[in-house]
Design an enzyme around this catalytic site. Structure first.
Site, PDB file in Angstrom:
ATOM      1  N   PHE A   1       4.508  -7.580  -8.896  1.00 53.63           N
ATOM      2  CA  PHE A   1       4.226  -6.142  -9.209  1.00 53.63           C
ATOM      3  C   PHE A   1       3.161  -5.756  -8.602  1.00 53.63           C
ATOM      4  O   PHE A   1       2.068  -6.358  -8.442  1.00 53.63           O
ATOM      5  CB  PHE A   1       3.541  -6.708 -10.804  1.00 53.63           C
ATOM      6  CG  PHE A   1       3.407  -5.712 -11.593  1.00 53.63           C
ATOM      7  CD1 PHE A   1       4.404  -5.047 -12.284  1.00 53.63           C
ATOM      8  CD2 PHE A   1       2.041  -5.295 -12.317  1.00 53.63           C
ATOM      9  CE1 PHE A   1       4.254  -3.908 -13.269  1.00 53.63           C
ATOM     10  CE2 PHE A   1       2.009  -4.134 -13.072  1.00 53.63           C
ATOM     11  CZ  PHE A   1       3.024  -3.563 -13.653  1.00 53.63           C
ATOM     12  N   HIS A   2       3.439  -4.744  -8.062  1.00 58.93           N
ATOM     13  CA  HIS A   2       2.354  -4.083  -6.944  1.00 58.93           C
ATOM     14  C   HIS A   2       2.476  -2.585  -6.778  1.00 58.93           C
ATOM     15  O   HIS A   2       1.448  -1.999  -6.153  1.00 58.93           O
ATOM     16  CB  HIS A   2       2.692  -4.501  -5.475  1.00 58.93           C
ATOM     17  CG  HIS A   2       3.673  -4.264  -4.695  1.00 58.93           C
ATOM     18  ND1 HIS A   2       4.814  -4.534  -5.020  1.00 58.93           N
ATOM     19  CD2 HIS A   2       3.766  -3.214  -3.994  1.00 58.93           C
ATOM     20  CE1 HIS A   2       5.941  -3.999  -4.299  1.00 58.93           C
ATOM     21  NE2 HIS A   2       5.201  -2.885  -3.675  1.00 58.93           N
ATOM     22  N   ARG A   3       3.383  -1.775  -7.298  1.00 58.23           N
ATOM     23  CA  ARG A   3       3.772  -0.504  -7.117  1.00 58.23           C
ATOM     24  C   ARG A   3       2.362   0.340  -7.496  1.00 58.23           C
ATOM     25  O   ARG A   3       1.866   0.020  -8.753  1.00 58.23           O
ATOM     26  CB  ARG A   3       4.761  -0.195  -8.071  1.00 58.23           C
ATOM     27  CG  ARG A   3       5.433   1.266  -7.645  1.00 58.23           C
ATOM     28  CD  ARG A   3       6.452   1.289  -6.724  1.00 58.23           C
ATOM     29  NE  ARG A   3       7.392   0.093  -6.077  1.00 58.23           N
ATOM     30  CZ  ARG A   3       7.409  -0.190  -4.880  1.00 58.23           C
ATOM     31  NH1 ARG A   3       7.364   0.830  -4.053  1.00 58.23           N
ATOM     32  NH2 ARG A   3       8.219  -1.119  -4.516  1.00 58.23           N
TER      33      ARG A   3
ATOM     34  N   ARG B   1      -2.921  -5.504  -3.287  1.00 56.58           N
ATOM     35  CA  ARG B   1      -3.106  -4.259  -4.023  1.00 56.58           C
ATOM     36  C   ARG B   1      -3.577  -4.568  -5.583  1.00 56.58           C
ATOM     37  O   ARG B   1      -4.588  -4.070  -5.997  1.00 56.58           O
ATOM     38  CB  ARG B   1      -2.143  -3.381  -4.134  1.00 56.58           C
ATOM     39  CG  ARG B   1      -2.209  -1.968  -4.661  1.00 56.58           C
ATOM     40  CD  ARG B   1      -1.425  -0.988  -4.484  1.00 56.58           C
ATOM     41  NE  ARG B   1      -1.962   0.296  -4.960  1.00 56.58           N
ATOM     42  CZ  ARG B   1      -1.803   1.140  -3.881  1.00 56.58           C
ATOM     43  NH1 ARG B   1      -1.390   0.933  -2.789  1.00 56.58           N
ATOM     44  NH2 ARG B   1      -2.251   2.317  -3.794  1.00 56.58           N
TER      45      ARG B   1
ATOM     46  N   ASP C   1       8.666  -4.807  -9.710  1.00 57.06           N
ATOM     47  CA  ASP C   1       8.579  -3.512  -9.660  1.00 57.06           C
ATOM     48  C   ASP C   1       8.973  -3.236  -7.960  1.00 57.06           C
ATOM     49  O   ASP C   1       8.808  -2.069  -7.363  1.00 57.06           O
ATOM     50  CB  ASP C   1       7.449  -2.830  -9.921  1.00 57.06           C
ATOM     51  CG  ASP C   1       6.150  -3.179  -9.303  1.00 57.06           C
ATOM     52  OD1 ASP C   1       6.139  -4.159  -8.495  1.00 57.06           O
ATOM     53  OD2 ASP C   1       5.206  -2.598  -9.555  1.00 57.06           O
TER      54      ASP C   1
END
Ligand code: UD1
Ligand code: UDP
Length: 363
Positions: A203-205, A240, A284
């Protein structure tokens, strides 16, 4: 001698371009220069993939640490200008700020451009990646589309010349490295994990993690998904996301979810081992949607749209956003989905096909 300049800079570019870089390196009578923008730089976001995939070091390595997006593009253009100046072909991949910098630079220098993974579209222009893809495609002379769907997207943007449907080099990388991962990765054993005994999460978007509300709701969704499946979640955390959990004061909330097992980003071999044996992938990431489809592991995509619609129509993947009730529903549905879909992304010869087309272009 004709000179090819390939520009990479992030984790997915290194992984998916490794087979392409190797094939371009082998072209007789062509000079192939590999440039790394430095967009990703941690050992576990960068060098580990060169080591594991047997990829040679870049000919030019630049630094780009901690710059905002506009400066990532501007600095990369400035830094690689002298290398790309006399290129007979500049090659970029995907949809990152490194991609768009390489594409714009080729155009400004009047050099021909090739785009690997051309024509994929989320149709969501609020995503920086969508703009990067459109710009790269519009400026390209050679457009390497992974599927007929992506070729169709290019046609709708009046792009008809130079398109080759070649599959996605993610499959080349998967075929070559899954065997190695099965032999070498010890991560499942070290974590005490059994086949189909856990969910894998990445999950990083930016649109998911930069907004505190959305990130907080996502944590609720992860907790609900774990309860629904009755399984723990293995979560290699992108830098991120790690930064944003801290910045938004959500680290304690994440730590309080006992079934959410956070860890550092893993190398590629460990990630493949985790993916292949997962009960389900929640992500994601673009790459994980493709890879889970290849492994026939069901996927729940934590986004409102995807530029990989092939996975949706096969039933391999569903879109769930980050709303807890929707994610829960999607997990319930995907846990029972029959795992018999075909792989829509090619046969693992994408690197070779691209090198063949490039060779012909340079004649
Ligand atoms: C970028 C891509 C995204 C892709 C992702 C792959 C753009 C616009 N986005 O997003 O499409 O899915 O890469 O992972 O190019 N950081 C580190 N160490 C690293 C790399 C990054 O600490 O090795 C930190 C940076 O300092 C920055 C943050 O992570 O603060 C985001 O990095 P950045 O490269 O700007 O974007 P990604 O979110 O990685
Ligand atoms: N990956 C990895 N370790 C991790 C997370 C991902 O090796 O901890 C690999 C994954 O197998 C895939 C690629 O990184 O090949 C996906 O990169 P990412 O999700 O960062 O980017 P995206 O595909 O969304 O552009």
């Amino acid at each position: 001698m004709a000179r090819i300049v390939t520009v990479i800079g992030t984790r997915p570019e290194i992984i998916k371009m490794a087979p392409v870089v190797k094939a371009l390196d082998r072209l007789p009578g062509r000079e192939h220069v590999l440039v790394h923008s430095g967009q990703h730089y941690d050992l576990m976001m960068d060098r580990i993939f060169f080591q594991e995939m047997g990829l040679r070091a870049p000919d030019h390595q630049f630094e780009l640490k901690d710059q905002p997006p506009h400066l990532q593009v501007a600095t990369t253009m400035r830094q690689i200008a002298s290398v790309a100046q006399d290129a007979d072909l500049v090659v970029v991949h995907g949809d990152t700020n490194t991609t768009v910098a390489g594409a714009l630079l080729a155009n400004k220098l009047g050099r021909p451009l090739a785009h690997v993974e051309a024509g994929i579209r989320s149709f969501d222009r609020s995503m920086p990646e969508e703009i990067n893809r459109i710009v790269a495609d519009q400026l390209s002379n050679l457009l390497f589309a992974p599927t007929e769907t992506s070729r169709g997207n290019l046609r709708k943007e009046n792009l008809t010349q130079g398109i080759q449907v070649v599959g996605n080099s993610v499959i080349d990388a998967l075929i070559e490295n899954t065997r190695i991962a099965r032999k070498r990765s010890t991560l499942l054993r070290r974590l005490g994990l059994k086949k189909r005994g856990y969910l894998l999460l990445t999950f990083h978007r930016a649109e998911n993690v930069d907004d505190p509300e959305r990130l907080s709701r996502a944590l609720d969704a992860f907790e609900g998904a774990s309860k629904e499946a009755g399984l723990p979640i293995i979560f290699p955390v992108h830098p991120r996301t790690a930064k944003m959990l801290k910045a938004h004061g959500l680290e304690r909330r994440a730590a309080a979810i006992q079934t959410l097992r956070r860890m550092e980003p893993t190398g590629y071999l460990d990630l493949l081992a985790l993916e292949e044996s997962a009960a389900l992938v929640m992500t994601d990431s673009g790459g994980l949607q493709e890879e889970s489809c290849f492994f026939r592991v069901p996927c729940v995509t934590l986004r409102e749209n995807t530029e990989r619609p092939e996975t949706l129509s096969l039933g391999a993947n569903v879109l769930a956003g980050t709303d807890p009730s929707r994610v829960l529903e999607a997990v319930r549905r995907q846990m029972d989905v029959p795992r018999d879909w075909p792989n829509p992304f090619g046969d693992g010869t994408t690197g070779l096909r691209i090198a063949g087309v490039v060779d012909g272009f340079l004649r």
